[in-house]
Design a protein around this motif. Sequence first.
Motif, PDB file in Angstrom:
ATOM      1  N   ARG A  61      -5.869  -4.182   2.658  1.00  0.00           N
ATOM      2  CA  ARG A  61      -4.927  -3.215   2.031  1.00  0.00           C
ATOM      3  C   ARG A  61      -3.927  -2.806   3.349  1.00  0.00           C
ATOM      4  O   ARG A  61      -2.842  -2.553   2.997  1.00  0.00           O
ATOM      5  CB  ARG A  61      -5.496  -2.170   1.117  1.00  0.00           C
ATOM      6  N   ARG A  64      -1.402  -5.274   4.063  1.00  0.00           N
ATOM      7  CA  ARG A  64      -0.350  -5.572   2.938  1.00  0.00           C
ATOM      8  C   ARG A  64       0.498  -4.323   3.218  1.00  0.00           C
ATOM      9  O   ARG A  64       1.778  -4.557   2.951  1.00  0.00           O
ATOM     10  CB  ARG A  64      -1.113  -5.644   1.404  1.00  0.00           C
ATOM     11  N   GLU A  65       0.161  -3.304   3.559  1.00  0.00           N
ATOM     12  CA  GLU A  65       1.110  -2.202   3.373  1.00  0.00           C
ATOM     13  C   GLU A  65       1.357  -1.651   4.847  1.00  0.00           C
ATOM     14  O   GLU A  65       2.115  -0.671   4.924  1.00  0.00           O
ATOM     15  CB  GLU A  65       0.051  -0.762   2.587  1.00  0.00           C
ATOM     16  N   ARG A  67      -0.158  -0.585   7.408  1.00  0.00           N
ATOM     17  CA  ARG A  67      -0.794   0.879   7.747  1.00  0.00           C
ATOM     18  C   ARG A  67      -2.070   0.430   8.787  1.00  0.00           C
ATOM     19  O   ARG A  67      -3.364   0.049   8.479  1.00  0.00           O
ATOM     20  CB  ARG A  67      -1.296   1.484   6.733  1.00  0.00           C
TER      21      ARG A  67
END
Length: 94
Positions: A61, A64-65, A67
């Motif tokens: 995640r 993907r983002e 962060r």
Amino acid sequence: MSFPGGSGTLDLFLSRSRVATVASVPVCLAAMVFFIMEEGWHFSLLLCCVLPPIAAYLGIRGMREIRAGLAATGLALAVATLPLAFVLASIEAS
């Protein structure tokens, strides 16, 4: 933010974190099966069944983002899973 000796790009850190967190899942599951068969540890090694998938999810995640904090949290969980299981196993044995 990068690994020591790296080039220092965010993309490199995120991709390495993702790979490390995903690779921790089969390692921890194999260690869990081995130690349950050999030593009889049960409750402490449940962490090896729960924390690596959570770490892998956070690593993927975070990539993907884009962060870095999320990816670093997943990496920290992946690295801390086995030592935490060993500490809990030693407490469980006493």
